[in-house]
Enzyme design. Structure first.
Site, mmCIF file in Angstrom:
data_model
loop_
_atom_site.group_PDB
_atom_site.id
_atom_site.type_symbol
_atom_site.label_atom_id
_atom_site.label_comp_id
_atom_site.label_asym_id
_atom_site.label_seq_id
_atom_site.Cartn_x
_atom_site.Cartn_y
_atom_site.Cartn_z
ATOM 1 N N HIS A 192 14.278 -3.402 -5.456
ATOM 2 C CA HIS A 192 12.886 -3.475 -5.038
ATOM 3 C C HIS A 192 12.527 -4.923 -4.698
ATOM 4 C CE1 HIS A 192 8.734 -2.078 -5.124
ATOM 5 N NE2 HIS A 192 8.409 -3.084 -5.910
ATOM 6 N N SER A 197 5.465 -3.312 -1.663
ATOM 7 C CA SER A 197 5.103 -2.617 -2.889
ATOM 8 C C SER A 197 3.592 -2.384 -2.960
ATOM 9 C CB SER A 197 5.648 -3.404 -4.079
ATOM 10 O OG SER A 197 5.799 -2.536 -5.157
#
Ligand code: GTR
Length: 381
Positions: free
Chosen positions: A362, A220
């Site tokens: 995620h 990320s």
């Protein structure tokens, strides 16, 4: 529409989207046709991203930076690994600072091994040197079992992840006190990428590490950081972006989920002042993120997505791999010989850019790490 686009392999715009800038065409409009011409274009791309997105670090390895081995233990992890804990320390015009690096190296090794360095942007217990706490975010035992060394540092030790006007962390140490900041001065992602390069300074001199096989991994915001580190630091043999999305691996034009205006509003300290000019103006940008992947060529790159990570936009991440690939052809290498978006759990490891789509949210998981090890096995063993 998206599927048609990736099937074509050539750069075409989606409806309402301007053409993607070509990684192989210089700012003077000249097409790069040979490997010999690539370093100049590569430098131009790195400069473009320094100026437009991440900012310029005022210093590389600081003179007088110290690297201290604070602990060396052999035969930890039930005899499978040697542990080293390292302390890096530096001084600058604004004061001093430093960071810790933890490293595990397989105890049984015939020759120096490849090493995966994680830029850890989650709580520090994810990289617990004692191994009392274990996490799929940094599955050290699993990577040791695969024959690789694994290292990590915590991003906040280099620069805390908050907007304080660039007073704390390495900005406060190395920026000239009282001097106004340039619009393209290094922001926080650039500071973390700088930290990753300092960790590499230390790793390449540790026993058992193959300095030619260093991988940098980030998830990320850490994945955006890994890409910026890999673009600038030629010692990174394999650059791994896990779910990095907006302003990371994902092509910005036509992107779904997070976009430039949103990320600049939520995380103004990650990027330069110059980057704010592209809010709602993606079609006017003289760059796009596939060129960041391209700037790492001919070294190895890996992009990973997750099915539920619509904020990052898996298809935009995949598309960047497709669009970056032609640069590897200059080196007579296959960049990314795929144009069809894959099914989940069907890794694409045929070219110098690796890709997989994982089912789920995620995150950085052991599944992702094991695919990175598979890809490294292919090129490093
Ligand atoms: C989100 C941000 C993303 C990504 C993510 C993370 O809030 O919008 O760009 O970086 O944080 O780092 O987990």
């Amino acid at each position: 529409m998206r599927t048609l686009l990736v099937l074509s392999f050539v750069t075409i715009a989606l409806a309402g989207e301007s053409a993607l800038p070509d990684p192989l065409v210089t700012s003077a409009g000249k097409r790069v046709a040979t490997a010999a011409e690539w370093p100049a274009r590569q430098a131009e791309l790195v400069e473009l991203f320094a100026h437009q997105v991440y900012g310029r670090a005022p210093i590389g390895r600081p003179g007088g930076m110290t690297i201290t081995v604070t602990e060396a233990a052999s035969g930890v992890m039930d005899g499978a690994a040697d542990r080293r804990q390292l302390r890096l320390a530096w001084k600058g015009p604004g004061g001093d600072g430093g960071m810790n690096v933890v490293l595990f190296v397989p105890t049984k090794r015939e020759k120096p091994v490849g090493c995966f360095l994680l830029i850890c942007n989650r709580p520090v217990e994810n990289i617990d040197p004692t191994r009392e706490k274990k996490s799929g975010f940094w599955p050290a035992e699993a990577m040791i079992a695969r024959g690789y060394a694994i290292a990590a540092f915590h991003n906040a030790e280099v620069d805390p992840d908050k907007h304080d006007g660039f007073k704390d962390g390495v900005h406060g140490v190395f920026d000239e006190p009282g001097k106004p900041r340039a619009d393209d001065a290094w922001a926080t992602i650039a500071a973390w990428a700088w930290g990753a390069s300092r960790a590499i300074d230390a790793l390449v001199e540790q026993p058992g590490i193959d300095a030619k096989r260093i991988a940098v991994v980030g998830h990320s915001r850490g994945g955006k950081t890994a890409l910026w580190c890999g673009a600038q630091d030629e010692r990174v043999a394999l650059t791994i972006s896990n779910n990095s999305g907006c302003s990371g691996a994902a092509i910005t034009r036509g992107k779904e989920g997070e976009r430039v205006a949103k990320i600049n509003a939520s995380f103004p300290h990650w990027f330069t002042t110059t980057y704010k000019q592209w809010n709602e103006r993606e079609n006017d940008m003289p760059f796009d993120q596939h060129q960041l992947l391209a700037s790492i060529a001919p070294r190895l790159v890996y992009v990973a997505s997750a099915t539920e990570d619509t904020w990052a936009d898996p298809k935009a991440e995949f598309r960047a791999c497709v669009e970056a690939a032609p640069v590897w052809a200059l080196f007579e290498q296959r960049g990314f010989p795929v144009t069809t978006f894959p099914a989940p759990e069907s890794p694409l490891h045929e070219g110098r850019i690796g890709y997989h789509l994982r089912t789920g949210k995620h995150d950085l998981t052991e599944y992702d790490w094991l695919r990175y090890a598979d890809f490294a096995d292919k090129y490093w063993k």
